[in-house]
Design a protein around this motif. Structure first.
Motif, mmCIF file in Angstrom:
data_model
loop_
_atom_site.group_PDB
_atom_site.id
_atom_site.type_symbol
_atom_site.label_atom_id
_atom_site.label_comp_id
_atom_site.label_asym_id
_atom_site.label_seq_id
_atom_site.Cartn_x
_atom_site.Cartn_y
_atom_site.Cartn_z
ATOM 1 N N TYR A 1 21.034 -87.280 35.592
ATOM 2 C CA TYR A 1 20.893 -88.095 34.396
ATOM 3 C C TYR A 1 19.613 -87.717 33.667
ATOM 4 C CZ TYR A 1 24.276 -90.725 37.098
ATOM 5 O OH TYR A 1 25.361 -91.073 37.845
ATOM 6 N N GLN A 2 19.694 -87.755 32.357
ATOM 7 C CA GLN A 2 18.521 -87.387 31.570
ATOM 8 C C GLN A 2 18.500 -88.195 30.280
ATOM 9 O OE1 GLN A 2 18.208 -83.760 28.871
ATOM 10 N NE2 GLN A 2 17.428 -82.973 30.801
ATOM 11 N N SER A 3 17.329 -88.668 29.923
ATOM 12 C CA SER A 3 17.221 -89.441 28.695
ATOM 13 C C SER A 3 15.849 -89.212 28.058
ATOM 14 C CB SER A 3 17.417 -90.924 29.017
ATOM 15 O OG SER A 3 17.085 -91.703 27.906
ATOM 16 N N PRO A 13 18.196 -81.389 24.931
ATOM 17 C CA PRO A 13 18.770 -81.406 26.276
ATOM 18 C C PRO A 13 19.590 -80.126 26.482
ATOM 19 C CG PRO A 13 19.795 -83.074 24.848
ATOM 20 C CD PRO A 13 18.987 -82.183 23.989
ATOM 21 N N HIS A 30 23.281 -86.977 29.413
ATOM 22 C CA HIS A 30 22.002 -86.785 28.734
ATOM 23 C C HIS A 30 22.056 -87.549 27.431
ATOM 24 C CE1 HIS A 30 23.516 -84.128 25.572
ATOM 25 N NE2 HIS A 30 24.336 -83.681 26.497
ATOM 26 N N CYS A 44 19.448 -88.383 23.739
ATOM 27 C CA CYS A 44 18.125 -88.460 23.135
ATOM 28 C C CYS A 44 18.212 -89.267 21.857
ATOM 29 C CB CYS A 44 17.516 -87.088 22.913
ATOM 30 S SG CYS A 44 18.517 -85.982 21.959
#
Lengths: 421, 156
Positions: free
Chosen positions: A329-331, A347, A360, A362
């Motif tokens: 997970y990416q934010s 990302p 992801h 942003c």
């Protein structure tokens, strides 16, 4: 016959890199000579100009500078002090707080087995100029060696003080956390004068988190120097690596974090907060390699950028074909204040396995106008309302910091910085 | 941000603007306890983050509590009865009744008579298209409920 040779832009730093006796120094120096200075055409450096770092003249770091130490953190730590990159035993605490833990100058231990077996092994020299520069002539750094199944009782507070400008400092750390061991490190960069904007700090830290081990790193950048930093991390099976990076000051800041999840059920958590004003440029570049099945990673970066500040976030997650059941997970969320503030966020997910959960996201926005109205209609002044909402925006990143003492300390520093935004 | 922190900031900013000294932690807590009791505020609500996961009823009760703490001279309650169950309505109305004094005023905006069974108004004004078209004593609201808005528009 005479030939005309273009002047190598690295000429400003090359004399400072020669003659080191650290391992692989000669090989690294050859790489420095061979590698070009990254330009805006180099994808990984597209939004961060580093050419200007080479237009300045630098001197070797001064290790014997006289410094007054800041107040201790309001909770128990083992404090290790580096002044301009040099280890200072005279300013540090007793570094033998417990058996089976080595906290010392890395330079003192270069010939020792565990160091020889690991130093330089996860930092490739041939593709990143700054890593080659660091390896060609490290100033010194911290060795943290925690033996099997040992838990370091108190967090280690690494205080890195820069005393003046025009220095070229290359910190080099090695953290070896053996099977089942646990350690927590708080790294703080501070400076004594504002002149340090002309100092370049080029750091490399290698961290090995062995099977079932746990390493927690909190990094705080609040000095005005230029920082180029690399965290090279390998996490073995069931190991846990967590880093939170907080950037409050700095002329140019580039933080690379490369994590290899090398054994099943390894976990990495990367958190970041950046509050940028003036002309501060902060670039957080993360790479997480999911090399084997059943690993997890979680990234949360949040920033507020004001005045002529620039933020960059580049988060790459690479999932190998074998790395089934990966969860990643990416934010990245940003608030821009003013017309001159900038953010570049990117990302990058590269996935070759088919049974994965990856996400992801942003966002780039402004402070919530409705929230501001809510607070102001209840008597809160506009400045105070902005500060409250900005703080609230950061809350979820701060809540991920498990060390309550540090979290409270950081919240105070963040509030003070928000006053200035 | 926590409800308590918000309230303390709001209260002290208001006090500052009115030339009063800021309230210290202990005095603030005493005031919180006293006012929470007055408006039957659930203490759980105060330790939570402001408006995070609050239900419609909780938000409104919290606003009555904010009013009790901040003591505005004029409070505007815009459709404060929408989405409230009977109990919540009673608590919200009870709060307003307990807070009303000779020195403050409330404008209660509503479409229904229901709320006015609990808050007895001093005056009723009917607003249509942005203008007050009819004013009267509390009985006007009852008459409206019976005869509908078309009636008042015709007789305006």
């Amino acid at each position: 016959m005479s030939t005309m040779t273009a002047i190598d832009p690295k000429a400003t730093v090359l004399p400072l890199l020669e003659g080191s006796s650290w391992p692989s120094a000669a090989e690294a120096l050859a790489q420095v000579n061979a590698l070009p200075v990254p330009s805006l055409k180099t994808e990984a450096w597209k939004y961060t100009r580093v050419g200007k770092l080479f237009n300045k003249s630098y001197a070797a770091p001064k290790g014997d500078a006289h410094v007054g130490l800041p107040a201790r953190l309001p909770f128990a730590v083992t404090r290790v002090v580096f002044v301009n990159g040099h280890f200072r035993a005279d300013l540090s605490d007793d570094l033998k707080p417990q058996p089976h833990v080595v906290i010392d100058s890395l330079q003192h231990h270069l010939s020792h087995g565990p160091v020889r077996n690991h130093y330089g092994f996860i930092t490739p020299l041939n593709e990143r100029l700054f890593s080659a520069m660091n390896t060609s002539s490290p100033t010194d750094g911290l060795l943290l060696l925690v033996f099997k199944n040992t838990t370091v009782e108190k967090p280690i507070h690494v205080l890195r003080i820069t005393t003046e400008g025009q220095q070229f400092i290359q910190p080099r750390d090695l953290f070896l956390i053996q099977e089942g061991a646990k350690a927590e490190v708080i790294e703080e960069h501070i400076s004594l004068t504002s002149e340090v904007t002309s100092t370049l700090v080029n750091s490399v830290r290698e961290s090995y988190v062995a099977e079932g081990a746990e390493l927690l790193v909190h990094k705080l950048q609040r000095d005005a120097a230029a920082h180029v930093a690399l965290e090279s991390v390998q996490v073995d099976a069931k190991g846990h690596y967590s880093i939170s990076t907080t950037t409050l000051e700095g002329s140019l800041v580039r933080n690379d974090i490369n994590v290899a999840l090398a054994g099943p059920e390894a976990h990495a958590e990367l958190n970041g907060v950046y509050l940028l004003n003036g002309t501060t440029h902060c670039d957080n570049h993360t790479y997480i390699g999911h090399d084997v099945p059943d690993c997890t990673s979680d990234e949360l970066y949040k920033g507020i950028i004001a005045e002529k500040g620039t933020g960059v976030f580049n988060g790459k997650v690479y999932v190998k074909q074998d790395a089934q059941r990966t969860r990643a997970y990416q934010s990245n969320a940003n608030i821009l204040q003013g017309d001159d503030a900038r953010i570049f966020t990117k990302p990058e997910l590269e996935i070759y396995a088919d049974d994965v959960k990856c996400s992801h996201g942003c966002t780039i926005g402004r402070l919530d106008e409705k929230g501001l109205f809510y607070l102001r209609s209840r008597g809160v002044s506009e400045a105070e309302a902005r500060r409250m909402l900005s703080h609230a925006f950061m809350t979820d990143v701060l809540e991920r910091i498990s060390n309550e003492g540090w979290r409270t300390h950081l919240a105070t520093l963040i509030d003070a910085k928000l006053e200035a935004l | 941000m926590s409800n308590m922190n918000f309230l303390r900031t709001a209260l002290n900013e208001t006090r500052k603007a009115n030339g009063l000294t800021e309230l210290g932690g202990k005095d603030f807590l005493t005031l919180v306890r006293e006012r929470a009791k007055l408006v039957e505020m659930d203490p759980d609500l105060m330790s939570r983050n402001l408006n995070v996961g609050f239900s419609g009823g909780e938000k409104k009760r919290n606003e009555i509590f904010q009013m009790a703490m901040l003591e505005p001279r004029l409070g505007i309650l815009d459709e404060t009865d929408s989405g409230l169950d009977i109990d919540a309505l009673r608590i919200v109305a009870g709060g307003v009744n307990k807070l009303r004094t000779m020195d403050n005023a409330f404008i209660v905006v509503t479409h229904y008579q229901r709320l006015l069974d609990h808050i007895i108004p001093d005056f009723v004004h009917v607003m249509a298209d942005g203008r007050i078209i009819k004013s009267g004593p509390k009985d006007l609201a009852l008459e409206l409920e019976e005869k509908g808005y078309d009636w008042v528009k015709e007789h305006a």
